[in-house]
Design an enzyme around this catalytic site. Structure first.
Site, short mmCIF file in Angstrom:
data_model
loop_
_atom_site.label_atom_id
_atom_site.label_comp_id
_atom_site.label_asym_id
_atom_site.label_seq_id
_atom_site.Cartn_x
_atom_site.Cartn_y
_atom_site.Cartn_z
CG ASP A 42 -2.08 -1.25 1.23
OD1 ASP A 42 -2.08 -1.57 0.22
OD2 ASP A 42 -2.65 -1.38 2.35
CB VAL A 43 3.68 2.28 2.14
CG1 VAL A 43 2.96 2.14 3.19
CG2 VAL A 43 4.86 1.33 1.90
#
Ligand SMILES: NC(=O)c1ccc[n+]([C@@H]2O[C@H](COP(=O)([O-])OP(=O)(O)OC[C@H]3O[C@@H](n4cnc5c(N)ncnc54)[C@H](OP(=O)(O)O)[C@@H]3O)[C@@H](O)[C@H]2O)c1
Ligand SMILES: NC(=O)c1ccc[n+]([C@@H]2O[C@H](COP(=O)([O-])OP(=O)(O)OC[C@H]3O[C@@H](n4cnc5c(N)ncnc54)[C@H](OP(=O)(O)O)[C@@H]3O)[C@@H](O)[C@H]2O)c1
Lengths: 98, 473, 98, 473
Positions: free
Chosen positions: D395-396
């Site tokens: 996600d990051v």
């Protein structure tokens, strides 16, 4: 009683230290003036003195004069702070209108 | 009224006061926070009155004296708050603050004279009374002296600037201590009390009088913190947690604010309190004679240069504030704006004699918020400015603060006005500013001095600009 | 007494709210763990229970178990926080050495 | 011991605790602050013991039980703290926290069963006991469930993910309320107490069990706040202001921290608590099949590209932490460094499953502080990077967060790894990350997937790099 007083004194002071963080210089004057109005909370002490005075006129007089001074501080302080801040708050509104 | 309700009101009042103080430190929330604090105060008063009404009741005499005190204090306060000009804010705050101190002092006196009536007996009450009298007296006389000095009603006697004052102040402090000890040892004798009142009152004067008028905002902030302490002590006397907490919060917050203010003007609290009037000597001696190569010019020349400019930056300073020239300035800038000239104001954080003072003054004169630029924002823009108009500012435009490590100003952030094409400095003569040191800016080739009172010069400038045909569409 | 308790509860909570301002994410875990150790202040309550128990064995036992749990929390919490923070604090030192 | 001394110790302890909490929120002071808080705690305990010693004295039985409890709890705590691996921090904090809750619960039980012995009679004590039992039970069972879920000992039963759980939890809450009312109405009957204990314990389980493992740090922080509340309630029971203040401070600070953590991961507290496991469905369904144009590569290719690079940025994520690959990673970067390649680590604030977790893990593996770059610092540097190695992060590094306003991630700040020349993504398969959504990064032309467990892949990489002759001087 005394110990409870010390507790609230300690906690009140710590809270006071924490409440003021980074104040922009623009607000130094109004903050000073607003805090000053709050210190007029001595109205409560003056009222207590009058109420407990009974028919001791000297005490009534002392209390009443004290009340006058305190209210001068409170009412004048809050109003003058509001006057100052009213000038600031006109501006952000304008800015948003652009 | 049930006890629970009473306590709920007290707790709510403290909560609101805390939120008020917190909110006052952010521009967005400041006005609402001030009103919140006012509501909290009203709530506390209403709670107290209702509580007594529902228990012991209030006598007619009590009502009379309460209404009398309220009317006199409240009306005078309201009138003062409405009437006082924005330029006199420091004095006004000092006056209000002094009255707060006086109020604590009077309550403590009442408790000292009639301990039984106010349930103020026992060692705790006695010590609280002593603290309240001491701090209250200092707050009162100190604030009044601060106010008088700011108004120019008082000047510092010369012996007060010598070291002798420390001796006198120490003697007064000792006398106050003796009075305090006497009061505690022998509560009934009045001698201790009066010794304490008199000597701490004098101490308040003795400590404040030598301080330079320009350091006064710091002193007022400190005295404001004291008035919080006095209120907390009064809380111990009458046995009210609400008073203690509110007083302690104001006391602590005031101390932090004082520190923040000192940092902002590159000064330590100790040097403010014990250093005496800063640069009092050097200002007189060093300020005047040393300048060479000064270019002075007339209002006409200035007007012509302004007419030809595209970008003008105004740097207001203390001189503008004392001359009360903000409205005239606004008229001048209006004329420039209608001529299509771009105008901005460079606001140094400690320009003037009180932090944030310039913002208040210019806001009062209806200067649009977008034109007020903070130091960090405007400094990179000076090279692009055609004309900088320095109005009664001095220290805040002194390039020494960046160039000369030996200068007392060194390290203070300043406005880089010398980067602009032309700089006009409006002041009455060549005397120094607050710090009492020479300003290299005045000798630079792109700087011209325009001597005269700021208000008068701006008025003349307005006429000249209109003569040149500006300001008419 | 109760009112004084409410005062310190209110002021303590306000103080708690103010004490934590901007915590960098790096510190979230250690702050959580350190605050958790502080909440083990219930050792005091457990000790009080034991001391006041007299010869009531059930009470002594309850107090002692409670004390064990609390101290597990306190000692473990402070130590583990220190372990984590020791890793952070090695670094600024190194940085200065450069 | 005089009362004054006792109070002075208590006040000093609170002061130190407050300073401790404050200091813990700044990197510079955090370690000292933690030690300060420990000293404060020791001071408080010493004060309490001394006070009883000098007044009523301590019986032999009391000493025995105190020492027994201290030894068992203290020794176990110390051992746990020393032994636990850094990767298991969330579980450990949950365990400690649960024990704190249990301690409050037991004290409250003691007071409920033997009110006379502990002076815990009257309505205030009764209400405090109820609060303490309720909050203590929830804290205990909730924390233990959180720990078990994080350790993988427990998984969420399927009915717990349906809406049914809300019905069950409401029923448990009602039962707890009934128990509480019964306890207050009829203090002597044990039924109310046991009903309260059982139903609030079950409630703690019922509320925590459905929450996704990745949201656990938030839940632990919230439970930590609860344990502060439980301590404050215990303070009301035994009548100790120190306990009340310390508990209230921790409770409030924990609440703020919880809020800060939620903000950091773009999630609201409500959705954490009542939303259930996030994306449980979409992760399985949507994560796998949708990708087209995936380029996968071998460890050799990756090693060759690394060898040719000048500037490498490592992006560690949750996968690195679960694989416990930080030490292997450090060896790989050591090899790269000795080959003269510039290495930096890009630390996203919520990479991993606990805030700040990455910093702790990498610090443990002896990565120099200067190489850890915060997001704002490293983002402008990606275009200059030759190779980015994404290790178990998803996600990051999802560019959707910036490009697609409809994405659930939209608005979360991300690392702009796609700006680099080549990106290698190390993960086991194509399954989604915490948010359960697709990652456009994986389809970009400059991205290659390197499938496998992070530790294994890094180990292989190390071998390859050494085979290529790197890492020897
Ligand atoms: N803002 C704060 O909170 C605060 C508080 C305390 C101290 N200070 C200090 O005050 C200083 C502020 O700097 P500043 O540049 O604003 O002021 P400044 O350095 O004090 O200079 C003010 C100048 O204005 C001139 N002036 C005075 N009256 C005038 C009038 N009627 N018309 C035209 N000019 C007049 C004076 O010169 P002439 O006499 O030659 O006209 C003086 O040089 C800083 O050193 C700061 O640290 C600030
Ligand atoms: N830091 C916090 O405080 C915190 C707290 C709660 C939630 N979160 C959330 O967690 C997310 C963190 O992002 P992230 O990028 O670090 O993680 P992530 O988005 O959850 O992705 C982790 C990836 O690692 C892979 N992986 C798992 N085990 C692995 C192994 N043993 N070896 C190699 N790869 C492995 C997984 O893919 P495969 O299964 O295909 O291998 C997964 O895609 C954010 O959405 C954040 O909001 C953070």
């Amino acid at each position: 009683m005394f110990v409870e007083f010390l507790w609230v004194l300690l906690l009140g002071s710590l809270l006071g230290f924490e409440l003021i963080g980074k104040v922009p210089p623009t607000l130094h004057t109004p903050l000073m003036s607003g805090a000053n109005a709050i210190s007029g909370i001595t109205v409560l002490a003056a009222l207590t003195a009058i109420i407990k005075a009974g028919d001791n006129t000297a005490l009534l007089l002392l209390g009443s004069v004290s009340l006058g001074f305190a209210l001068f501080n409170v009412i004048g302080g809050f109003l003058v702070t509001d006057r100052m801040l009213a000038m600031f708050s006109r501006k952000p509104a304008r800015k948003e209108n652009r | 009224m049930s006890d629970l309700l009473k306590y709920a009101i007290e707790l709510a009042a403290v909560l609101l006061l805390a939120l008020g103080i917190k909110g006052l430190s952010k521009v967005r929330s400041a006005r609402g926070a001030n009103q919140l604090a006012a509501v909290a105060m009203a709530l506390a008063v209403a709670g107290l009155l209702l509580n007594y009404l529902s228990t012991s009741g209030l006598s007619l005499a009590a009502w009379t004296w309460i209404i009398a005190g309220t009317l006199v204090g409240g009306v005078l306060g309201a009138i003062t708050a409405q009437r006082v000009p924005m330029t006199s804010m420091p004095e006004t705050v000092a006056l209000f603050n002094g009255c707060g101190g006086m109020s604590s002092l009077l309550v403590a006196l009442a408790a000292a004279l009639y301990p039984a009536a106010l349930d103020a007996t026992g060692p705790v009450a006695l010590v609280s009374i002593v603290v309240s009298v001491f701090v209250g007296s200092i707050t009162f006389t100190g604030s009044i002296v601060a106010m008088a000095k700011l108004q120019g009603w008082l000047s510092t006697p010369s012996w007060m600037q010598s070291k002798l004052r420390h001796v006198v102040n120490i003697a007064l402090a000792v006398a106050a201590l003796v009075g305090a000890v006497e009061m505690i040892r022998n509560a009934d004798s009045g001698t201790g009390l009066w010794l304490l009142v008199v000597s701490s009152s004098l101490l308040g004067i003795g400590v404040t009088l030598p301080i330079g008028g320009a350091d006064m905002p710091v002193v007022i902030s400190l005295l404001n913190s004291y008035s919080g302490v006095a209120a907390a002590a009064a809380g111990f006397v009458v046995g009210s947690q609400l008073l203690i907490v509110a007083g302690a919060m104001v006391g602590a917050a005031g101390l932090i604010l004082t520190q923040v203010m000192c940092n902002g003007m590159n000064r330590s609290l100790i040097s403010v309190l014990f250093g005496g009037a800063l640069g009092a000597g050097s200002a007189a001696g060093g300020g005047g004679g040393e300048y060479t190569n000064i270019t002075s010019c007339s209002v006409e020349e200035c007007a012509l240069t302004l007419e030809a400019a595209e970008r003008v930056v105004i740097v207001p300073g203390y001189g503008l504030a004392v001359a009360q020239a903000q409205h005239t300035l606004r008229e001048v800038t209006r004329v420039l704006e209608t001529a299509g000239i771009d105008v901005a104001y460079a606001i140094h954080p400690v320009a003037g004699r009180m932090p944030g003072h310039m913002n208040v003054l210019l806001a009062e004169a209806d200067v649009p918020y977008e034109q007020l630029k903070e130091m960090d924002q405007i400094n990179p823009e000076f090279p692009a400015a055609d004309v900088v108009l320095v109005l009664g500012a001095n220290d805040v435009v002194n390039p020494q603060a960046k160039s000369d490590p030996n200068s007392p100003l060194y390290g203070m952030p300043v406005l880089d006005v010398q980067e602009a094409r032309t700089v006009f400095v409006v002041k009455r003569g060549m005397s120094a500013g607050y710090s009492g040191i020479k300003n290299d800016l005045f000798e630079l080739v792109n700087t011209s001095m325009l001597f005269g009172d700021a208000k008068k010069v701006l008025g003349d400038l307005l006429v000249e600009l209109k003569d040149l045909g500006l300001g008419k569409k």
